[in-house]
Design a protein around this motif. Structure first.
Motif, PDB file in Angstrom:
ATOM      1  N   ASP A  34       0.717  -1.182  -0.014  1.00 54.19           N
ATOM      2  CA  ASP A  34      -0.107  -0.134  -0.062  1.00 54.19           C
ATOM      3  C   ASP A  34       0.826   1.221  -0.113  1.00 54.19           C
ATOM      4  OD1 ASP A  34      -2.155  -1.529  -0.059  1.00 54.19           O
ATOM      5  OD2 ASP A  34      -2.440  -1.583   2.274  1.00 54.19           O
ATOM      6  N   VAL A  90      -3.867 -12.054  11.764  1.00 51.38           N
ATOM      7  CA  VAL A  90      -2.988 -11.058  12.009  1.00 51.38           C
ATOM      8  C   VAL A  90      -2.796 -10.763  10.415  1.00 51.38           C
ATOM      9  CG1 VAL A  90      -1.878 -12.401  13.902  1.00 51.38           C
ATOM     10  CG2 VAL A  90      -1.433 -13.295  11.506  1.00 51.38           C
ATOM     11  N   SER A 118      -5.141  -9.466   8.836  1.00 51.60           N
ATOM     12  CA  SER A 118      -5.946  -8.264   8.355  1.00 51.60           C
ATOM     13  C   SER A 118      -5.413  -7.234   8.279  1.00 51.60           C
ATOM     14  CB  SER A 118      -6.879  -8.270   9.419  1.00 51.60           C
ATOM     15  OG  SER A 118      -6.671  -8.281  10.762  1.00 51.60           O
ATOM     16  N   THR A 119      -4.213  -6.767   9.146  1.00 54.74           N
ATOM     17  CA  THR A 119      -3.440  -5.352   9.088  1.00 54.74           C
ATOM     18  C   THR A 119      -2.310  -5.391   8.019  1.00 54.74           C
ATOM     19  OG1 THR A 119      -2.134  -6.509  10.847  1.00 54.74           O
ATOM     20  CG2 THR A 119      -4.297  -5.397  11.503  1.00 54.74           C
ATOM     21  N   SER A 120      -2.106  -6.418   7.203  1.00 55.23           N
ATOM     22  CA  SER A 120      -1.036  -6.592   6.381  1.00 55.23           C
ATOM     23  C   SER A 120      -1.270  -5.228   5.227  1.00 55.23           C
ATOM     24  CB  SER A 120      -0.931  -7.881   5.763  1.00 55.23           C
ATOM     25  OG  SER A 120       0.021  -7.874   4.484  1.00 55.23           O
ATOM     26  N   GLU A 121       0.028  -4.894   4.557  1.00 59.32           N
ATOM     27  CA  GLU A 121       0.007  -3.708   3.900  1.00 59.32           C
ATOM     28  C   GLU A 121      -0.186  -4.301   2.491  1.00 59.32           C
ATOM     29  OE1 GLU A 121       3.679  -1.558   4.496  1.00 59.32           O
ATOM     30  OE2 GLU A 121       2.687  -0.642   6.384  1.00 59.32           O
ATOM     31  N   ARG A 139      -4.096  -9.405   2.761  1.00 52.54           N
ATOM     32  CA  ARG A 139      -5.488  -9.019   3.218  1.00 52.54           C
ATOM     33  C   ARG A 139      -6.630 -10.076   2.394  1.00 52.54           C
ATOM     34  NH1 ARG A 139      -3.560  -3.951   2.448  1.00 52.54           N
ATOM     35  NH2 ARG A 139      -4.927  -3.559   0.651  1.00 52.54           N
ATOM     36  N   LYS A 180      -9.482 -12.063   4.171  1.00 52.98           N
ATOM     37  CA  LYS A 180     -10.859 -11.972   4.139  1.00 52.98           C
ATOM     38  C   LYS A 180     -11.592 -13.232   3.719  1.00 52.98           C
ATOM     39  CE  LYS A 180     -10.474  -6.945   3.086  1.00 52.98           C
ATOM     40  NZ  LYS A 180     -10.722  -5.912   1.904  1.00 52.98           N
TER      41      LYS A 180
END
Length: 538
Positions: A154, A435, A437-440, A445, A449
């Motif tokens: 990101d 864990v 879920s907060t990946s860039e 992600r 999901k």
């Protein structure tokens, strides 16, 4: 039986995924499928043997490290000895009854009776209908393919570049190269007309700019140049001479668009560019690529349309058919496996139905969660099929073999047996991937999901939807309780006497129809004689 069903279905799910055309998905499925087989072999051989040896060691009060005889806990001489050296229970200690886990008791005493109430069943079916409606609507909004910016983190400059490109420059999409891959006599007016017709057809398409100033065609520019410079040609040699000696030295960019033969007397291949427009969605990019290829393939001249981004656009064409193919084949395979291993043929339909509804839910809700259908989510959908069987087959199998006089009692018994393991497995899996879920990175992600949806929707089916559906349309005979003595003296299941599977259930049904209780100790004859005596007295 439970790990056998799970291992077979998971292996088949990954085996089906291995036939996909995507190399990344194929490699993942082959690796994971083989791992499942090795894990299953380990569980039923080495691990089972270790469990047996450990059980014998505990029964003999031997130390876990040295395997030396130790005193039972009740006979320990000190606290330190009790903590580090004491064994199990003493032979003089009376055995205690096994107590269920508190959550397992909760499923039997509170949750199970609650969901089997009529108002709760009605609410559950309405909730299930709403779930399917939202899932189907999400499937209709499905976006295919991974965008280039999603391959970077990101905080990468590439993400900002592609965001700005999407915002300001998507009106001019990729410049598609139309490559002429054969040696032609470009001085021939008929060849020139064919190339011009193809160029015009591309420009008049809805996916390309219809503007001669935008299209980069060396042939069109060269012919216009000769008209302005009053240059003429009578044959291919003169045409090539004018092109090489007069045009290309002035218009340098076109040099890389023309390839001459070794002696520079003819053109063996060339290319021109047409600019796409409004390629702001994946569907638009796919349709543009398909249209360009269709036009050039319909030509008499050997041509091809190419852009480096077509490598990514290719997945837009293949990902949906491959996903549907995998789901269809896997569902059919799961149906056959459940038909063989679950001792009631109708339950195979319920398992297949659960696979379909879970898969639809995962695809629909992942679309609403801004997850596209690409090779990453496709892997998780294949995993979804395996998890779907885990949740549905186990609870259905437990329902079939449960003891109870009606569907409600058997559903409660199934939840008592498997409610806590299903909940425990779902929570532990979600905790394992949360864990991410907060990946860039978009890839990680997406994995979180889709995996979260697979587990959450699968657990919802296993703990709520499927038990309620089984109480409404499940098989009437449990195969474990005698049809007459269900209140006082439950006997051994008839299916245990006659085998499992469809044949065992058929034999059981035949016995139930004739109201014979095959117990194996001669009590059936005594009961029949008692009944005959009572009838005679009457």
């Amino acid at each position: 039986m439970s790990i056998t069903i799970t291992s077979i279905t998971d292996f088949l799910a990954f085996g089906v995924g291995a036939i996909t055309t995507f190399p990344s998905v194929r490699i993942f499925c082959i690796y994971t499928g083989v791992a499942v087989l090795f894990d299953y072999a380990y569980q039923i051989t080495f691990f089972g043997a270790c469990m047996t040896l450990m059980g014998r060691r505990e029964a003999a009060n031997r130390h876990c490290m040295t395997c030396m005889k130790v005193l039972p806990k009740e006979e320990s001489e000190s606290t330190g000895y009790r903590l580090f050296c004491a064994g199990g229970s003493s032979v003089n200690t009376p055995p205690t009854e096994h107590s269920d886990h508190a959550i397992a008791n909760f499923f039997r005493n509170h949750y199970g009776p609650f969901i089997t109430k009529i108002p709760v069943k009605i609410f559950t079916m309405l909730l299930f209908a709403g779930y399917l409606g939202v899932a189907v609507w999400g499937c209709l909004q499905l976006q295919e393919g991974i965008r280039l910016k999603n391959l970077a983190n990101d905080d990468s400059y590439a993400v900002e570049f592609y965001n700005l490109e999407d915002e300001y420059f998507k009106v001019y999409g990729p410049a598609v190269a139309i490559v002429i891959d054969e040696e032609l006599n470009y001085s021939d007016s008929q060849i020139q007309e064919k190339i011009e017709n193809i160029t015009v057809e591309l420009e008049e398409s809805d996916y390309f700019h219809n503007n001669t100033d935008v299209t980069q065609s060396w042939l069109r520019s060269f012919l216009s140049f000769m008209d302005g410079a009053s240059l003429t040609y009578t044959d291919e040699e003169t045409f090539i001479s004018n092109l090489r000696d007069h045009f290309l030295p002035i218009v340098d960019p076109y040099k890389i668009d023309i390839k001459f033969n070794d002696d520079n007397t003819s053109i063996v291949s060339s290319r021109f560019y047409v600019f796409s427009k409004d390629t702001d969605t994946a569907n638009r990019e796919r349709e543009m690529m398909v249209e360009a290829r269709r036009i050039v393939e319909d030509s008499d001249i050997k041509m091809l349309a190419f852009h480096p981004a077509f490598i990514f656009y290719e997945q837009y064409i293949a990902v949906l058919p491959n996903t549907l193919q995998n789901i269809g084949i896997a569902a059919a395979a799961m149906f056959l496996v459940s038909l063989i291993l679950i001792p009631h043929p109708v339950c195979s339909i319920y398992v297949t139905f659960a696979i379909a509804t879970i898969s639809v839910g995962v695809v629909g809700f992942m679309t609403l969660w801004e997850v596209r259908l690409d090779s990453i989510s496709m892997i998780n959908i294949i995993i979804c099929i395996g998890f779907s069987v885990d949740f549905s087959a186990h609870i259905t199998y437990a329902f079939v073999i449960a003891k109870g006089i009606n569907r409600n009692e058997r559903a409660i018994e199934a939840l008592h047996s498997l409610g806590w393991p299903i909940l425990q497995g779902a929570l532990s899996t979600i905790l394992g991937v949360v864990v991410l879920s907060t990946s860039e990175a978009y890839i990680f992600r997406t994995f979180f999901k889709t995996m979260f949806l697979v587990i959450a929707i699968g657990a919802l089916h296993g703990l709520l939807f499927l038990p309620v559906i089984l109480t409404l349309v499940g098989p009437c005979n449990s195969g474990q309780v005698s049809p007459i003595d269900h209140d006082d003296n439950p006997k051994e299941g008839v299916s245990a006497e006659f085998g499992s599977g469809s044949l065992g259930y058929f034999n059981q049904a035949m016995v139930n129809d004739t109201e014979l209780r095959v117990v194996g100790d001669g009590t059936n004859t005594e009961k029949m004689n008692d009944n005959n005596t009572d009838d005679a007295t009457t």
